[in-house]
Design an enzyme around this catalytic site. Structure first.
Site, short mmCIF file in Angstrom:
data_model
loop_
_atom_site.label_atom_id
_atom_site.label_comp_id
_atom_site.label_asym_id
_atom_site.label_seq_id
_atom_site.Cartn_x
_atom_site.Cartn_y
_atom_site.Cartn_z
N ASP A 119 -0.40 -51.08 -81.54
CA ASP A 119 0.40 -49.86 -81.51
C ASP A 119 1.73 -50.13 -80.81
O ASP A 119 2.25 -51.24 -80.90
CB ASP A 119 -0.40 -48.75 -80.79
CG ASP A 119 -0.16 -47.37 -81.38
OD1 ASP A 119 0.98 -46.88 -81.25
OD2 ASP A 119 -1.09 -46.79 -81.96
N HIS B 272 2.91 -43.55 -78.07
CA HIS B 272 1.80 -43.39 -79.00
C HIS B 272 0.61 -44.29 -78.65
O HIS B 272 -0.55 -43.85 -78.67
CB HIS B 272 2.33 -43.71 -80.40
CG HIS B 272 1.43 -43.37 -81.54
ND1 HIS B 272 0.47 -44.25 -81.99
CD2 HIS B 272 1.34 -42.30 -82.35
CE1 HIS B 272 -0.15 -43.73 -83.04
NE2 HIS B 272 0.36 -42.52 -83.27
N SER C 84 -3.75 -40.49 -86.50
CA SER C 84 -3.61 -41.44 -85.40
C SER C 84 -4.50 -41.07 -84.22
O SER C 84 -4.89 -41.92 -83.43
CB SER C 84 -2.16 -41.50 -84.92
OG SER C 84 -1.37 -42.25 -85.80
#
Length: 609
Positions: free
Chosen positions: A187, A246, A425
């Protein structure tokens, strides 16, 4: 007179008085409801009375403290006298007592042969307390593993525990917590966060473009998230975008530190997170991501040191349009061949996932997203390639999103924080965390076996899904038990939900109230220590309501007290320690409206074991 109605909803910790002879207190806080602002109050447990004790612990006074200092040895010193004492007190109380042993403290342990009630134990305690040679006597009570975390924002993690559309994670925690496993998060990297730091192992930065990486070089051993923000005109966008943090949000869902008195609970909270940076400003490339897949799973990447802790699970909450390239597929096949389960997000375009990479690759677990009501989330991709669905949230109501760890900075790191996000996600790390729980429960499980078990133990989506949502909504408790984590060896079904959806009108201003029954059968032994009680009550002034769970033996726990709370409805899930009550029998939800002027009814309620 009731206070004027107001629309602000407050969440109050209610005191539960446990009605069994002697009263104790415990708190109960509902999980956040639709429309609420975020609550900082952590979930507390509502407890039914503890299980009956096995015997009595008795401490005797020193000989110098008694008038019998010159007498022959007493039960304080002589095991034979203690055995005689057991017979004497047994005759006095009508029980068969046995002297078992001395504790390290010098106290004597007396056991009761055969089953006995709490009242009978109390009678034995009083018999010993009346003896002038006894300093104190107390029940030899049982303690139980408490799987519900003390993390202050756990009550906001509906995705873990709510009966309607949560993933039933608490039911898996007494069987597995992910210990001994590593989950690689491919990520944006990792931004320092105290709710994750204890579970981070060394990772790697695979972003080759030094400009986009913002760290002044290309690939290196530091997977720190430098921020993925960009301005309008950059990255082909016509808008500004702040840093997402994220990767840290994904990592928190999987393995945030738990029972540390702060923040959130991770699904596999004793697993380790390996941050592998593949996304930065303007995303990431196939070449970098493919190399990262290989390295994370223990394969060799030219010019990169070997991974000292190869991952058992890889999470990829990333993707783009197109077909699965040979580069991706070869890297994934290699990882799976090395025993690593690869979990990927389905995509957020509300279209068929077959057009998105790596969702359409083979040998991956492709995850769609559900909302808090158990529907396919409005944005989630769908289709025949979906393997499983997991909570991904919808932030139209902020607290219906997935709460996890982030940073507060809009560009560069500024300080740790928490935020609600939505997306596939967010759904994928739920399955990555579940895979870690399974691998910890049985290290011999292959990626194919992990995928098959997750799918075979899924439950039907409680809401609707058009287009295909795979096997259904993942069920952590049932899956981990099937994976070998059920150390108890029992035959009871795990994660079963019993529901009464019949409407029951609640009389206004009544001290007796009404009850709605649920009959439970086919289970052996006691109810769980984390019995989930989901309540859906329609009412025009919920502050009027007192809500209680009544066990089959008549004992009850107060889930909600009456309080000044002028909002409508009670739609909440409560956790009750019911481990002292036999599971089978008729359970009742008892609801009283203790003030005049407003009306309502029990819409439905359920118990999840």
């Amino acid at each position: 007179m009731k206070a004027p109605r107001r629309r602000l909803i407050s969440v109050l910790a209610a005191t539960a008085t446990l009605m069994t002879g002697a009263a104790t207190a415990s708190g109960a806080t509902a999980a956040p409801q639709s429309g609420e602002t975020a609550t900082e109050a952590g979930e507390q447990r509502t407890e039914l009375p503890e299980a009956p004790a096995d015997g009595v612990i008795v401490a005797y006074r020193n000989r110098t403290e008694t008038k019998a200092a010159s007498a022959s040895p007493s039960a304080a010193e002589s095991d034979s006298e203690a055995r005689a004492e057991a017979r004497a007190k047994g005759r006095k109380t009508g029980q068969k007592l046995k002297f078992e042993r001395r504790l390290a403290t010098g106290a004597a342990l007396y056991e009761v042969e055969g089953k006995t009630s709490q009242a009978e134990i109390n009678k034995i305690v009083k018999a010993f307390e009346s003896d002038p040679d006894v300093a104190y006597a107390e029940p030899n009570t049982r303690m139980y593993a408490m799987a519900t975390p003390n993390d202050t924002r756990y009550g906001s993690q509906w995705d873990l525990f709510e009966s309607t559309a949560g993933m039933r994670v608490p039911g898996a925690w007494d069987k597995s917590t992910g210990r001994g496993t590593v989950v690689a998060v491919l990520d944006t990297g990792y931004v320092a966060h105290s709710d994750l730091a204890a579970n981070i192992v060394p990772g790697y930065d695979f972003v080759s473009d030094a400009t986009n990486a913002r760290d002044g070089d290309g690939r290196d051993g530091n997977p720190a998230d430098e921020g993925d923000w960009f301005n309008a005109g950059e990255c082909g966008a016509t808008y500004d975008s702040p840093s997402s943090w994220h990767g840290t949000h994904v990592a928190g869902t999987i393995a945030a530190s738990t029972n540390n008195g702060k923040g959130i609970a991770g699904i596999a909270y004793n697993a380790k997170i390996q941050p592998v940076r593949v996304l930065a400003k303007c995303g990431g490339t196939t070449a970098d991501i493919a190399d990262a897949i290989t390295w994370a799973s223990g394969g060799t990447v030219y010019g990169v040191p070997a991974n000292p802790t190869p991952a058992h699970v890889i999470n990829m909450s990333l993707g783009g349009g197109g077909t699965c390239s040979s580069t991706y597929q070869n890297a994934i096949n290699g990882a799976v061949g090395r025993g690593t389960t690869v979990v990927v997000a389905a995509g957020n375009s509300n279209t068929n996932a077959s057009g998105f990479v790596p969702a359409n690759c083979s040998n991956v677990v492709t995850v769609a997203s559900s909302d808090r009501q158990g529907n396919r989330a409005s944005y989630s991709n769908y289709g025949s390639i979906i393997d499983i669905t997991a909570p991904g949230g919808e932030t139209a109501v902020r607290t219906n999103g997935i709460l996890s760890t982030v940073d507060s900075g809009s560009t560069r790191p500024s300080g740790e924080s928490y935020a609600y996000y939505q997306g596939t996600s967010m759904a994928a790390p739920h399955i990555a965390g579940l895979a870690a729980l399974m691998k910890s429960a049985d290290s011999s499980l292959s990626p194919a076996q992990i995928e098959q078990l997750i799918k075979s133990k899924a439950r039907t989506l409680p809401g609707t899904c058009s287009g295909g949502c795979g096997a259904g909504l993942a069920d952590a408790a049932a899956t981990v038990a099937a994976a070998g984590g059920d150390s108890g060896g029992g035959e009871d079904p795990v994660g079963d939900t019993y529901t009464n959806s019949a409407n029951v009108s609640i009389p206004d201003n009544s001290t007796t109230g009404v009850t709605s029954p649920i009959a439970v059968s086919g289970r052996s032994g006691h109810a769980p220590a984390d019995l989930q009680v989901a309540v859906d009550i329609k009412h025009t002034y919920r502050g009027d309501l007192v809500i209680e769970l009544v066990a089959p033996d008549g004992r009850y726990a107060t889930l909600k007290e009456s309080a000044y709370d002028s909002a409508d409805n009670v739609i909440a899930t409560y956790t009750v320690d019911a481990s002292s009550v036999l599971a089978n029998g008729t359970w009742k939800l008892r609801v009283k409206d203790v003030y005049a002027g407003d009306t309502g009814y029990i819409d439905s309620w359920s118990l999840t074991f």
